[in-house]
Scaffold this motif. Sequence first.
Motif, PDB file in Angstrom:
ATOM      1  N   GLY A 145      46.858  32.836  39.043  1.00 35.43           N
ATOM      2  CA  GLY A 145      46.161  32.683  40.033  1.00 35.43           C
ATOM      3  C   GLY A 145      44.727  33.382  40.224  1.00 35.43           C
ATOM      4  N   GLU A 146      44.161  33.069  41.308  1.00 34.18           N
ATOM      5  CA  GLU A 146      42.855  33.674  41.613  1.00 34.18           C
ATOM      6  C   GLU A 146      43.343  34.960  42.646  1.00 34.18           C
ATOM      7  N   LEU A 147      42.565  36.643  42.972  1.00 33.24           N
ATOM      8  CA  LEU A 147      42.676  37.410  43.377  1.00 33.24           C
ATOM      9  C   LEU A 147      42.172  36.968  44.831  1.00 33.24           C
ATOM     10  N   ARG A 184      41.690  46.585  43.211  1.00 31.91           N
ATOM     11  CA  ARG A 184      43.233  45.215  42.951  1.00 31.91           C
ATOM     12  C   ARG A 184      42.740  44.184  42.277  1.00 31.91           C
ATOM     13  N   ALA A 185      41.564  43.886  41.658  1.00 32.27           N
ATOM     14  CA  ALA A 185      40.930  43.322  40.809  1.00 32.27           C
ATOM     15  C   ALA A 185      41.472  43.959  39.558  1.00 32.27           C
ATOM     16  N   ASP A 186      41.283  45.271  39.472  1.00 30.75           N
ATOM     17  CA  ASP A 186      42.081  45.760  37.697  1.00 30.75           C
ATOM     18  C   ASP A 186      43.709  44.697  37.760  1.00 30.75           C
ATOM     19  N   HIS A 187      43.910  45.853  38.861  1.00 27.81           N
ATOM     20  CA  HIS A 187      45.351  45.453  38.598  1.00 27.81           C
ATOM     21  C   HIS A 187      45.874  43.936  38.340  1.00 27.81           C
ATOM     22  N   HIS A 188      45.201  43.157  38.889  1.00 26.64           N
ATOM     23  CA  HIS A 188      45.347  41.915  38.966  1.00 26.64           C
ATOM     24  C   HIS A 188      45.059  41.129  37.288  1.00 26.64           C
ATOM     25  N   VAL A 189      44.336  41.930  36.824  1.00 24.59           N
ATOM     26  CA  VAL A 189      43.928  41.689  35.381  1.00 24.59           C
ATOM     27  C   VAL A 189      44.897  42.607  34.059  1.00 24.59           C
TER      28      VAL A 189
END
Length: 311
Positions: A133-135, A120-125
């Motif tokens: 916003g923050e993850l 999810r973090a990779d996709h968020h970036v």
Amino acid sequence: MPIDILQLCPLMPSLEAELAKCYTVHRWFEMKDQAGFLKAHADKIRGAVTGGHIGIQMELAAQLPKLEIISINGVGYDKIDLNEARKRGYRVANTPDVLTADVADLALGLIIALARQLVRADHHVRAGNWTKGELGLGHRVSGRRYGIFGLGRIGQAIAKRLEAFDGHISYSGRRKLDVPYTFYPDINDLAANCDVLVVAAAASAETKHVVNADVLKALGPNGSLINIARGSLVDEAALIAALQNATIAGAGLDVFADEPRAPEALFGMKNVVLTPHVASATHETRQAMADLVLANLDAQFTGKPLPAAVV
């Protein structure tokens, strides 16, 4: 004259090349007229090479009267009827040990990826959402309670790695072992006393759907499931329901019941990490597996002890 062997599935190109150098290879999975091939050549086949994910159908093995060995490119042999092999007198060999480290590494990878939301973090970036916003917070990996179902070679390698994370380790299996971990005879009790349940046991009739709705309920809403064993050990319908209903917190899965098809219900879930049965998929390990496949065949046909005999 080269020995005839039957290749039941695609293999690593370098392994296929070595097989072609040493044997007359018949590629079963590419044949349009398999019945015709058997009629003409069945009595010439002395060996078969297959993957642990497909094994060999008993009906096919029964039509190969000169079959001496089935060499598996993998550690699992649940797709082969061992009783029939003993009855017919052909050997079964696999590739244990050489893939233990990689499978254990992937188990740790799934644990970390799930807890720290790496996918999810990779996709968020990548999606440009960081500026919006923050993850959100993940969970700590170190110091958690880890339960391992199946403390064989791979299970013990996973436990060793978790020790480095100050994990509190418990396990369940056929018997209590001389290890410094807490033993639970029943998987329900194991699940109830861990934060992360890791499935690392061999597939068998005994372990089919051993992770069921009751086990998932015992694991609880803060618990996660990791499966690097075989898809058959988990009741996928029960798992999907548990994830949808927040009965458990999440899952990291490398194996599925009907590979290469994974349940589509999992695809949209943010609390799962999915990989396509890649636990042993490194250049180093696949080469070591290939070497052992060839060594098992060579030993059989030269009258030597098999390096990695199952039966």
